[in-house]
Design an enzyme around this catalytic site. Sequence first.
Site, PDB file in Angstrom:
ATOM      1  N   CYS A   1       0.835  -1.198   0.000  1.00  0.00           N
ATOM      2  CA  CYS A   1       0.000   0.000   0.000  1.00  0.00           C
ATOM      3  C   CYS A   1       0.875   1.256   0.000  1.00  0.00           C
ATOM      4  CB  CYS A   1      -0.909  -0.002   1.222  1.00  0.00           C
ATOM      5  SG  CYS A   1      -2.031   1.426   1.314  1.00  0.00           S
TER       6      CYS A   1
ATOM      7  N   CYS B   1      -5.970   0.670   7.453  1.00  0.00           N
ATOM      8  CA  CYS B   1      -5.894   1.069   6.042  1.00  0.00           C
ATOM      9  C   CYS B   1      -7.073   1.965   5.673  1.00  0.00           C
ATOM     10  CB  CYS B   1      -5.898  -0.184   5.157  1.00  0.00           C
ATOM     11  SG  CYS B   1      -5.827   0.174   3.389  1.00  0.00           S
TER      12      CYS B   1
END
Length: 230
Positions: A46, A105
């Site tokens: 990510c 996240c």
Amino acid sequence: MAQQQDTFLYALSSNNAWAGYKAHQNPQFFPKLASGQTPQILWLGCSDSRCPETTILGLQPGDVFVHRNIANIISPTDINTSAVIEYAVAHLKVKHVVLCGHTMCGGAAAALGDSRVGGVLDTWLTPLKAIRYANADELKSIGDDKKRTQRIAELNVEAGVKVLMANWTIQEAIHDRGLEVHGCLFDIASGRIKDLGFGTKGSFGGSDDVVRGNHAQLVFRGGNASMAAK
């Protein structure tokens, strides 16, 4: 604007200090880097600023080939991701492909929400939304928001590993030279990487897997990782 400029100037100054320290510590460090790269890991992660792969792996520049995007989504039609995979696997001959999600996240949280994020982000997060709907009953049964966000992040890694395992370049490398594919989750609160059991071995391997860096080596053993100085 002034504060942003100061931050950038500080970063440049920090880089100068880092380069000087590394050169003093090992005069051959940068000349060796300039001669080429032989990374053993392809890291798919990510873009979150709290997940700098080389740092959290305890490795060095030149050890990890990297591709990062919002919420570490692996799409078979994304030519950017596909090009990185092909170059790393077919040309650099990496030994490990690691898909790593993380806790806290923002993309995972957005996929669980019912509001639009706006712009291209809604399109990009569509695969995560699909995972949400496909696992609606399980996710709704989780009362804690943080645990629910972590669970969809894990499911996202599982889905991504399935896409990786269907990739022709990866399939060839698994068959021809034993390439390993791993699905992991980085816990920001502890700094630890958890093996989720997805991929070629279901873990980081029953035997010891060693990734040798420039100044240390990372040993995967029974789903855990440890550092050893060289």
